[in-house]
Write an enzyme that holds these catalytic residues in place. Structure first.
Site, PDB file in Angstrom:
ATOM      1  N   LYS A  38       0.812  -1.205   0.000  1.00 13.04           N
ATOM      2  CA  LYS A  38       0.000   0.000   0.000  1.00 13.04           C
ATOM      3  C   LYS A  38       0.857   1.271   0.000  1.00 13.04           C
ATOM      4  O   LYS A  38       0.602   2.205  -0.763  1.00 13.04           O
ATOM      5  CB  LYS A  38      -0.899  -0.078   1.230  1.00 13.04           C
ATOM      6  N   THR A  39       1.868   1.284   0.822  1.00  9.38           N
ATOM      7  CA  THR A  39       2.730   2.464   0.890  1.00  9.38           C
ATOM      8  C   THR A  39       3.446   2.681  -0.429  1.00  9.38           C
ATOM      9  O   THR A  39       3.654   3.813  -0.883  1.00  9.38           O
ATOM     10  CB  THR A  39       3.756   2.310   2.031  1.00  9.38           C
ATOM     11  N   ASP A 224      -4.372   7.973   3.562  1.00 11.53           N
ATOM     12  CA  ASP A 224      -3.960   6.632   3.967  1.00 11.53           C
ATOM     13  C   ASP A 224      -4.876   6.154   5.094  1.00 11.53           C
ATOM     14  O   ASP A 224      -5.450   6.974   5.805  1.00 11.53           O
ATOM     15  CB  ASP A 224      -2.500   6.727   4.450  1.00 11.53           C
ATOM     16  N   GLU A 225      -4.999   4.860   5.276  1.00 11.61           N
ATOM     17  CA  GLU A 225      -5.794   4.282   6.380  1.00 11.61           C
ATOM     18  C   GLU A 225      -7.209   4.866   6.413  1.00 11.61           C
ATOM     19  O   GLU A 225      -7.713   5.234   7.474  1.00 11.61           O
ATOM     20  CB  GLU A 225      -5.108   4.542   7.736  1.00 11.61           C
ATOM     21  N   GLN A 255      -9.220  -4.052   8.355  1.00 17.33           N
ATOM     22  CA  GLN A 255      -8.305  -3.625   9.407  1.00 17.33           C
ATOM     23  C   GLN A 255      -8.818  -2.393  10.150  1.00 17.33           C
ATOM     24  O   GLN A 255      -8.040  -1.659  10.751  1.00 17.33           O
ATOM     25  CB  GLN A 255      -6.920  -3.336   8.819  1.00 17.33           C
ATOM     26  N   ARG A 603       0.414  -9.794  10.701  1.00 18.33           N
ATOM     27  CA  ARG A 603       1.726  -9.170  10.942  1.00 18.33           C
ATOM     28  C   ARG A 603       2.859 -10.159  10.704  1.00 18.33           C
ATOM     29  O   ARG A 603       4.011  -9.784  10.574  1.00 18.33           O
ATOM     30  CB  ARG A 603       1.858  -8.650  12.390  1.00 18.33           C
TER      31      ARG A 603
END
Length: 719
Positions: A38-39, A224-225, A255, A603
């Site tokens: 994503k980043t 973002d997010e 998430q 994770r």
DNA sequence: GGTAGCACCAAAAGC
DNA sequence: TGGTGCTACC
């Protein structure tokens, strides 16, 4: 100077990622699964806009939730683009609003150097207001009232609107408090964290010129997010994106774990409705985890109904099975995890590649104890933050009063710190006097007699007024670090701590010294160093960048783990009442809890171990908890379940057993593959030896595998 | 006005 | 169990 060329930066992307980068015009929703790059998409998209589309850096607004995320994005863009990256607006929601609000503050009757109150300050102010309104603090708990006000602001409910919607007696009181609270903030030329968003939205809604100005300023907006946005943030994006419609939201509904602080998952689920002609792209290829881990995560999250269908996959192979281990209690859980960690380190895992996650901070203590005993280096993320420490807040309060004298909350905080004989009574009189005369508390300090104070109090207050006079002239001449030093010297803060001669006070002094160092860093990193500038910077700063641990195993809550990855992950306490938490069970918050579990699982890159204890001591009481329902939702494939025999573990890791010098010696005479005879279980083969004196033996009689403690099990080697 | 001791309560946490 | 905030006392 590094210059990105389209061929170069597009080559490293998969087709979905590339599409997200190239679709520059119109609304775009990127559903980015965990570990799906994503980043990468965000940074490449910005680079693409600048290098290929020809957008000016300052026409791009990239919004994140944390300073850390903003810092990382800026760093990566600097690598790709060079110094032009500095001109892009890469900021947190609050920092971005802060910038806009400072330049529009006058429209709302604030001065541009307003002080920002953090949540501690907010609660203090609520307390004062409750006091002034003569409300019973037992019926109206300041924290609770503050939560209501904060919630209202997140929903863009103004004091007036709140009053209109009052539905109960309690609400009625909240409405009163909210109104006065907001007046007090304004009188102090202060805004709270929630105001930064609410007031920015207010400016944009009420003043067309302001709205046009900022809509024109940002041709492209990225967030973002997005799944974590609350209503105010959502509205802000709508306003900013209204003209150009170039809003790109990146996030993952699976998430979304911050509903408890106002995040509204519907923002992402309904993005396509809110922005017509949205292009939606899902990133499902995961570059982080093995398929064993992803299948477990997929299976669990598919039990949620409120979601967009998505299935993560990876090319990294099946990998090791996910392990689910039942232990006796929290102590054996800790010992087990510690032993496993020792084993991983023997397998050449670095401590920093291993993490232990838990649902609540209280669970870390037992784990810490055992790790310390075992000599495993660890760091705990969470706990009190540097800028929230009392002594640091005190210095900041001094600086804030110097910069913005009307700031009453800060002034009240430090009026008697260190002690100088100004008690509650004296302050109450000053406050009353100031209110009666319509002046600020700060101004009232110069008229102690008129305020009706006694001789001793007059002297003390005059001393304080003089102190501020002297510091204010110091502030004219000195650079920030020297000014802070002057505050220490002239208030006697450090002397007061030194006089205590305790370890605790020593630590506080160190924090104060570190604070000066921080100011020096600020000074060297900025062109124009001012007190206002410094205060603005630190009021939006908070430590999440403690995550720089060298070779240490990391312990943290799952909430803290979001966005991170580790080769090996342990999730402890996977039990009903703990995870899902009892509160979430009562309040039907299971779906969010499941998402949290999903975040924990995703994770892990290579190894994932979940533990649950059959009994656990919590808050002074022993509970027997069932294994978490989430464990039942795991697939059978690639999941291995085992139960540790209680007796093997009873003493492991206790001080008498600790091998301080060589914590991880193997039993010298045994190796994997050796045949052994057990006193009662018969003959078998060693399939695994783990540090901490643990062996797994497969017994010939029934083919079963048992985990045994070398030190206790009646084992002998046979030829 | 300062402090010791007790009662109370308990998730998660960004800016 | 452990940390925090208030009351009662010096």
């Amino acid at each position: 100077m590094p210059v990105a060329s389209p061929e170069r930066y597009l080559a490293g992307l998969n087709s979905a990622q590339r599409e997200a980068v190239l679709h520059t015009e119109g609304p775009l929703l990127v559903i980015a699964g965990a570990g799906s790059g994503k980043t990468r998409v965000l940074t490449h998209r910005v680079a693409h806009l600048i290098t290929a589309v020809g957008v000016k850096p300052n026409e791009i607004l990239a919004i994140t939730f944390t300073n850390k995320a903003a810092g990382e994005m800026r760093e990566r863009l600097t690598t790709m683009l060079g110094p032009v990256a500095r001109a892009i607006w890469i900021l947190t929601f609050h920092a971005a609003c802060g910038r806009m609000l400072r330049s529009e503050a006058e429209r709302l009757g604030y001065k541009s150097n307003f002080t920002i109150y953090d949540s501690q300050d907010q609660v203090r102010l609520v307390k004062q207001v409750l006091d002034d309104l003569d409300k019973d603090p037992k019926r109206f708990v300041p924290r609770g009232i503050h939560a209501q006000i904060s919630k209202a602001k997140n929903q863009l409910v103004s004091p007036a609107l709140y009053r209109e919607r009052v539905a109960s007696f309690y609400d009625q009181t909240v409405a009163e408090v909210y109104e006065l609270y907001q007046k007090r903030l304004h009188a102090s030329n202060a805004v709270d964290f929630d105001d930064m968003l609410m007031l920015t939205v207010e400016v944009l809604e009420r003043f067309p010129e302001a709205r046009k100005r900022w809509q024109n300023a940002f041709r492209y907006v990225l967030v973002d997010e997005y799944q974590d946005t609350n209503h105010a943030q959502y509205r802000l994006l709508q306003l900013l994106g209204e003209k150009h419609q170039n809003v790109c939201a990146v996030g993952d509904p699976d998430q979304s774990i911050y509903a408890f602080r106002g995040a509204d998952i519907r923002n992402i689920l309904e993005f396509e409705r809110d922005f017509p002609d949205t292009r939606t792209i899902a990133l499902e290829q995961n570059y982080r985890s093995t398929n064993a881990i992803l299948e477990a995560a997929n299976a669990v999250i598919s039990c949620n109904s409120e979601r967009k269908e998505k299935r993560l996959w990876s090319e990294l192979g099946d990998g090791e099975p996910v392990r689910v281990v039942e232990v006796e209690d929290e102590h054996s859980e800790a010992r087990y995890v510690a032993a496993q960690i020792a084993g991983l380190i023997d397998e050449a895992y670095a401590g920093s590649e291993i993490a232990v996650f838990y649902r609540m901070n209280a669970q870390s203590r037992v784990i810490e104890q055992v790790l310390r005993l075992q000599g495993v280096g660890y760091q705990v993320i969470g706990g009190p933050r540097f800028y929230e420490r009392a002594e640091v807040k005190d210095v900041i309060a001094y600086l804030q009063v110097l910069d913005n004298p009307p700031d009453a909350v800060s002034l009240l905080r430090i009026a008697n710190r260190p002690r100088r004989g100004i008690g509650d009574t004296t302050l109450a009189r000053l406050v009353t006097y100031a209110e009666g005369r319509g002046i600020s508390l700060y101004e009232a300090l110069s008229h102690p007699q008129e305020a009706g104070l006694g001789t001793a109090a007059v002297k003390a207050v005059t001393g304080l007024a003089n102190l501020f006079d002297s510091l204010r002239s110091a502030a004219q001449e000195l650079e920030v670090p020297e000014l802070i030093q002057a505050v220490y010297d002239r208030t006697g803060m450090i002397d007061a701590f030194e006089a205590e001669r305790t370890i605790e006070a020593r630590g506080r002094i160190e924090n104060l010294e570190a604070f000066v160092d921080g100011a020096r860093e600020y000074e060297s990193s900025t062109e124009v160093s001012t007190l206002s500038g410094f205060l603005q910077e630190i009021s939006l700063f908070s430590a999440q960048d403690e995550l720089t641990g060298e070779s240490n195993v990391t312990l943290m809550t799952i909430h803290n783990a979001k966005g991170l990855e580790y080769r090996a992950v342990f999730v402890v306490g996977v039990e009903e009442e703990i995870f899902p938490s009892s509160r979430s069970i009562e309040e039907q918050g299971i779906e969010e809890e499941r998402r949290l579990f999903y975040v924990g699982l995703t994770r892990a890159q290579e190894r994932l171990t979940l533990t649950h204890a059959s009994s656990r001591l919590l808050w002074g009481r022993t509970n027997s908890n069932l294994p978490s329902r989430f464990l039942d939702e795991l697939p059978d494939r690639h999941v291995e379940r085992e139960r540790l025999r209680a007796s093997s573990w009873r003493n492991y890791g206790t001080p008498a057993q600790t091998r301080d010098i060589q914590p991880r010696v193997e039993h010298p005479s045994l190796e994997t593959g050796d045949s052994v005879r057990h006193g009662t279980l018969g003959e078998g083969v060693i399939v695994r030896i783990e540090p901490g004196g643990l062996v797994t033996v497969r017994f010939a009689s029934d083919g079963s595998e048992r985990k045994l403690m070398l030190d206790y099990a009646p084992l002998e080697k046979i030829a």
